[in-house]
Design a protein around this motif. Structure first.
Motif, PDB file in Angstrom:
ATOM      1  N   GLU A  30       0.829  -1.208   0.000  1.00  0.00           N
ATOM      2  CA  GLU A  30       0.000   0.000   0.000  1.00  0.00           C
ATOM      3  C   GLU A  30       0.864   1.260   0.000  1.00  0.00           C
ATOM      4  OE1 GLU A  30      -3.063   0.917   3.221  1.00  0.00           O
ATOM      5  OE2 GLU A  30      -2.055   2.793   2.751  1.00  0.00           O
ATOM      6  N   LYS A  53      -2.045   1.222  16.821  1.00  0.00           N
ATOM      7  CA  LYS A  53      -1.674   2.241  15.841  1.00  0.00           C
ATOM      8  C   LYS A  53      -2.844   2.594  14.940  1.00  0.00           C
ATOM      9  CE  LYS A  53       3.166   1.237  15.784  1.00  0.00           C
ATOM     10  NZ  LYS A  53       4.015   0.133  15.374  1.00  0.00           N
ATOM     11  N   CYS A  67      -5.215   4.859  16.998  1.00  0.00           N
ATOM     12  CA  CYS A  67      -4.837   6.262  17.191  1.00  0.00           C
ATOM     13  C   CYS A  67      -4.551   6.971  15.868  1.00  0.00           C
ATOM     14  CB  CYS A  67      -3.704   6.419  18.188  1.00  0.00           C
ATOM     15  SG  CYS A  67      -2.165   5.749  17.676  1.00  0.00           S
ATOM     16  N   GLY A  68      -4.804   6.318  14.757  1.00  0.00           N
ATOM     17  CA  GLY A  68      -4.736   7.028  13.476  1.00  0.00           C
ATOM     18  C   GLY A  68      -3.384   6.999  12.804  1.00  0.00           C
ATOM     19  N   LEU A  69      -2.426   6.234  13.357  1.00  0.00           N
ATOM     20  CA  LEU A  69      -1.100   6.185  12.731  1.00  0.00           C
ATOM     21  C   LEU A  69      -1.094   5.267  11.512  1.00  0.00           C
ATOM     22  CD1 LEU A  69       1.203   6.118  15.859  1.00  0.00           C
ATOM     23  CD2 LEU A  69       1.100   7.911  14.142  1.00  0.00           C
ATOM     24  N   LEU A  70      -1.989   4.292  11.503  1.00  0.00           N
ATOM     25  CA  LEU A  70      -2.101   3.413  10.340  1.00  0.00           C
ATOM     26  C   LEU A  70      -3.539   3.425   9.848  1.00  0.00           C
ATOM     27  CD1 LEU A  70      -0.128   0.215  11.482  1.00  0.00           C
ATOM     28  CD2 LEU A  70       0.653   1.975   9.914  1.00  0.00           C
ATOM     29  N   ARG A  71      -3.689   3.301   8.546  1.00  0.00           N
ATOM     30  CA  ARG A  71      -5.032   3.203   7.983  1.00  0.00           C
ATOM     31  C   ARG A  71      -5.551   1.789   8.159  1.00  0.00           C
ATOM     32  NH1 ARG A  71      -2.919   6.123   3.776  1.00  0.00           N
ATOM     33  NH2 ARG A  71      -3.819   8.175   3.549  1.00  0.00           N
ATOM     34  N   TYR A  78      -5.284  15.062  15.878  1.00  0.00           N
ATOM     35  CA  TYR A  78      -4.128  15.754  16.450  1.00  0.00           C
ATOM     36  C   TYR A  78      -4.469  16.427  17.770  1.00  0.00           C
ATOM     37  CZ  TYR A  78      -2.889  15.198  11.626  1.00  0.00           C
ATOM     38  OH  TYR A  78      -2.661  14.669  10.400  1.00  0.00           O
ATOM     39  N   VAL A 136      -5.055  12.720  21.209  1.00  0.00           N
ATOM     40  CA  VAL A 136      -4.551  11.403  21.558  1.00  0.00           C
ATOM     41  C   VAL A 136      -3.171  11.495  22.215  1.00  0.00           C
ATOM     42  CG1 VAL A 136      -3.847   9.170  20.625  1.00  0.00           C
ATOM     43  CG2 VAL A 136      -5.797  10.342  19.648  1.00  0.00           C
ATOM     44  N   MET A 166       8.082   4.414  19.413  1.00  0.00           N
ATOM     45  CA  MET A 166       8.087   5.871  19.312  1.00  0.00           C
ATOM     46  C   MET A 166       9.136   6.453  20.248  1.00  0.00           C
ATOM     47  SD  MET A 166       5.141   8.407  20.557  1.00  0.00           S
ATOM     48  CE  MET A 166       5.842   8.525  22.171  1.00  0.00           C
ATOM     49  N   ASN A 223      13.078   6.991  14.923  1.00  0.00           N
ATOM     50  CA  ASN A 223      11.726   6.625  15.340  1.00  0.00           C
ATOM     51  C   ASN A 223      10.983   7.764  16.016  1.00  0.00           C
ATOM     52  OD1 ASN A 223      11.487   4.048  14.399  1.00  0.00           O
ATOM     53  ND2 ASN A 223      12.549   3.163  16.153  1.00  0.00           N
ATOM     54  N   TYR A 229       6.441   8.954  14.582  1.00  0.00           N
ATOM     55  CA  TYR A 229       5.109   8.729  15.152  1.00  0.00           C
ATOM     56  C   TYR A 229       4.713   9.878  16.077  1.00  0.00           C
ATOM     57  CZ  TYR A 229       4.721   3.901  13.497  1.00  0.00           C
ATOM     58  OH  TYR A 229       4.603   2.788  12.726  1.00  0.00           O
ATOM     59  N   ALA A 230       5.666  10.272  16.916  1.00  0.00           N
ATOM     60  CA  ALA A 230       5.364  11.349  17.854  1.00  0.00           C
ATOM     61  C   ALA A 230       5.021  12.631  17.106  1.00  0.00           C
ATOM     62  CB  ALA A 230       6.565  11.579  18.776  1.00  0.00           C
ATOM     63  N   ARG A 278       3.898  12.837  14.041  1.00  0.00           N
ATOM     64  CA  ARG A 278       2.661  12.692  13.283  1.00  0.00           C
ATOM     65  C   ARG A 278       1.430  12.875  14.147  1.00  0.00           C
ATOM     66  NH1 ARG A 278       3.446   7.318  10.119  1.00  0.00           N
ATOM     67  NH2 ARG A 278       1.215   7.139  10.441  1.00  0.00           N
ATOM     68  N   LEU A 279       1.538  12.430  15.415  1.00  0.00           N
ATOM     69  CA  LEU A 279       0.384  12.587  16.301  1.00  0.00           C
ATOM     70  C   LEU A 279       0.222  14.025  16.771  1.00  0.00           C
ATOM     71  CD1 LEU A 279       0.450   9.398  18.497  1.00  0.00           C
ATOM     72  CD2 LEU A 279      -1.287  10.072  16.857  1.00  0.00           C
ATOM     73  N   ALA A 280       1.303  14.816  16.679  1.00  0.00           N
ATOM     74  CA  ALA A 280       1.238  16.162  17.228  1.00  0.00           C
ATOM     75  C   ALA A 280       0.969  17.231  16.173  1.00  0.00           C
ATOM     76  CB  ALA A 280       2.539  16.476  17.962  1.00  0.00           C
ATOM     77  N   ASP A 329       0.640   7.006   7.071  1.00  0.00           N
ATOM     78  CA  ASP A 329       0.481   5.637   6.564  1.00  0.00           C
ATOM     79  C   ASP A 329      -0.987   5.262   6.524  1.00  0.00           C
ATOM     80  OD1 ASP A 329       3.085   4.896   6.035  1.00  0.00           O
ATOM     81  OD2 ASP A 329       3.487   4.599   8.161  1.00  0.00           O
TER      82      ASP A 329
END
Lengths: 219, 213, 227
Positions: free
Chosen positions: A131, B48, B51-55, B76, B79, B86, C85, C88-89, C91-93, C227
């Motif tokens: 993907e 993941k 919390c929206g990190l992966l589809r 944003y 969460v 991470m 790494n 992720y942090a 991307r969430l912020a 992603d």
């Protein structure tokens, strides 16, 4: 199955016609016969890019793996055709202008298309997740296609051309006589047919593979 | 003051290989939600996805906070996430890290507020040391501190007690107890004593991919 | 509305500040780019020796150096988030547009400093003709801006693809080609000191290229980053 044989016979006929039926162009002699191969090859190269990009955009919207596969297949076919177009162009250039390569605008355009295809396929081969591969490749394909109109605008202004006028030149005149035009259009149709045939084969292969995977998942 | 998270028929596959599928659950504030299962069962991936990190490959996630539905691309700042995958920035101090994450979310915090969070996670003395020089336990506590910034209404903790000593684990327990009234808390762990510690609502991911009980 | 805008600027500023802080602590990009600029310039000047070059060659050499320097400079910004790494942090912020513009601004700052240095060293080592200095100081920054914008987007793709910067020049070249042809041509004209309508056309071309690439990048970055 039957279409494959018809296409084969048709292309045989076109090839014979380019050498026996079509008269040589004035001033260029027998060498001019290469246009019946060169121009259709370049045309398919551009056509495949167009379809590849359309499928890339569809993929970003739908994330349907089939669109990604179609985009990739078109790029592979397009690469093969642009390589052949570049080679046939270079042979023609060598025999009329004395050099294989002279940074002619149209030569350069096909060459750049080849580079874009190459870069696109290299990018695909470096990503593991299917993907993600599709998304990154689609974004790159769109970014690369943005640069093409700029090139079309800038190159003819900076580099002069020796290339024969495109078939339909600016004044709208046709520089071919009836027989040449017949063979030319027949060849264009034939190469487009070959493109469609290869594309269809790849697509059928994909469908079979997908069905097999779906079956394995159920077991 | 309600918060609720609904997952419906979640499925995630990677290169055609199904990691999990058919996962439906409802998590709400008040009771921490615990996800267990052996290694490789897809706990981290599920978190993941939530919390929206992966589809998700299929299915949907709905987050409702105080009657407002929050879309996936507006998560944003709502969460807080802790995970072994991470890290915080090694070349910044703990204080600079928290200051940056608060500001980049659009909720810059006063120095005192940041120091409060650092005090809570027992990092006040080390707040001006580079994170690169931290012990792994301190790094883990800093991740917790980062997840608590701006009081998120969803806390997602993937193996939160990794690298923590007894004191750290007690701290984690306190934080969870303190926040669970207001926030949705989802914890992934495979240590059985922790499961009982945090809560009863349980989702067990099986070893065979695709079967959630 | 005003408040939203202000908030947006604060978030962007926070990201740029973090990037610069990280960079000044490690000096990774600065040191390697500095050495790259010096090495490549000295190499070119050795190769050229005492012979005088045409302005066309000067323009080409300058932009080849700037291209490869920017490729190694721009690549780090996203690769380091993947390596350590930290993505992720982040991307969430942060929203994708903040991330893209923040990285772009940071890359722009680094590349501006590097371009200035390369220009000065180039003058020092290779002594090119300087026909029209004000125009040169317009063409080069504009070209570098385009270079950084397209480079940042492609670098984001490469960072997600293989987390190494080696693919970057290969992927960036076809996208940057119209920019190169134009900017090399324009630089040559300014070195010659000619002031023609061509240069106006080239400047307009660069501006429109920048606008189009920036718009496309902002629209597409979400697909690369998340992603």
């Amino acid at each position: 199955m039957i279409w494959r044989i018809i296409l084969g016979l048709y292309m045989l006929l076109v090839t014979v016609a380019t050498f026996l039926y079509a008269p040589p162009a004035l001033g260029l002699g027998d060498l001019s016969r290469i246009i019946y191969f060169h121009v259709p090859l370049a045309w398919v190269g551009v056509l495949a890019y167009l379809f590849s990009m359309i499928n890339s955009i569809h993929f970003l919207r739908s994330l349907n793996p089939e669109n990604d596969y179609k985009a990739a297949v078109n790029a592979e076919i397009g690469l093969a055709f642009t390589i052949l177009a570049t080679l046939t162009g270079a042979i023609f250039a060598r025999n009329t202008w004395g050099v294989y390569w002279n940074w002619d605008p149209r030569q350069t355009s096909v060459f750049i298309l080849m580079l874009i295809y190459g870069a696109y396929l290299v990018l695909r081969s470096s990503v593991q997740d299917s993907e993600k591969r599709g998304r990154l490749a689609a974004v790159y394909s769109i970014m690369a296609s943005i640069s093409v109109p700029f090139l079309v605008f800038i190159i003819p202004r900076l580099y002069s051309t020796l290339h024969p006028d495109p078939i339909l030149n600016t004044s709208g005149q046709l520089k071919m006589n009836a027989q040449m035009l017949q063979v030319f259009l027949a060849s264009l149709a034939g190469f487009t047919g070959i493109y469609y045939w290869i594309y269809n084969l790849e697509l059928r292969y994909y469908k079979i593979k997908e069905r097999k995977e779906a079956k394995q998942e159920h077991d | 003051m309600t918060a609720q998270l609904n997952c419906r028929h979640l499925k995630k596959s990677y290169n055609g290989k199904v990691i999990f599928q058919g996962i439906s659950c409802t998590c709400s504030a008040g009771e921490p939600f615990v996800v267990t299962g052996p290694n490789g069962a897809g706990k981290s991936t599920l978190l993941k996805v939530i919390c929206g990190l992966l589809r998700p490959t299929a299915g949907s996630i709905e987050l409702e906070i105080d009657g407002n539905t929050i879309e996936r691309d507006q998560l944003y700042g709502h969460v807080g996430y802790v995970s072994p995958d991470m890290n915080m920035y090694d070349n910044l101090t703990a204080y600079e890290n928290l200051d940056f994450f608060a500001a980049v979310r659009g909720n810059p915090m006063e120095k005192a507020q940041i120091m409060d969070i650092l005090e809570l996670t027992q990092l006040k003395e080390a707040s001006h040391k580079f994170v690169g020089h931290y012990s792994s336990g301190m790094k883990q506590r800093l991740k917790l501190a980062g997840a608590l910034l701006n009081n998120p209404r969803v806390l997602i903790l993937d193996e939160p007690s990794t690298n923590l000593d007894t004191k750290g684990k007690n701290l984690l327990k306190e934080i969870v107890a303190d926040r669970k009234k207001k926030s949705i808390i989802i914890i992934a762990t495979n240590e059985t004593e922790e499961v009982a510690l945090f809560g009863q609502s349980l989702l067990q991911l099986g070893n065979t991919p695709g079967r959630a009980s | 509305m005003g408040k939203v805008y202000c908030n947006w600027v604060t978030r962007l500023a926070a990201l740029v500040k973090k990037e610069i802080l990280e960079e000044f602590r490690t000096r990774y990009a600065i040191n390697s780019l500095l050495m790259f600029a010096v090495t490549s310039l000295v190499m070119v000047s050795f190769a050229v020796g005492v012979s005088t070059l045409s302005s066309a060659l000067h323009a080409s050499l300058l932009w080849i150096i700037l291209f490869f320097a920017s490729m190694s400079g721009v690549a780090r910004a996203f690769v380091k988030e993947e390596e350590k790494n930290t993505s992720y942090a982040l991307r969430l912020a942060a929203t994708p547009s903040i991330v893209y513009l923040g990285k772009l601004l940071y890359n722009f700052i680094i590349m501006s400093a590097l371009t200035l240095l390369v220009l000065l060293l180039y003058l020092f080592f290779l002594n090119p003709p300087l026909g029209n200095i004000p125009l040169l100081l317009l063409v080069v920054p504009l070209g570098v801006t385009c270079l950084v914008t397209a480079g940042t987007t492609i670098a984001a793709i490469v960072a997600k693809a293989s987390s190494q910067g080696t693919l970057l020049p290969v992927l960036a070249f076809p996208v940057l080609l119209p920019l190169f042809i134009t900017v090399i041509h324009a630089t040559r004209i300014t070195l010659d000191g000619r002031e023609t309508a061509e240069i106006i056309q080239a400047l307009l071309f660069l501006i429109s290229y920048e606008v189009v690439i920036l718009t496309a990048s902002l629209l597409l970055f979400d697909y690369v980053w998340n992603d």
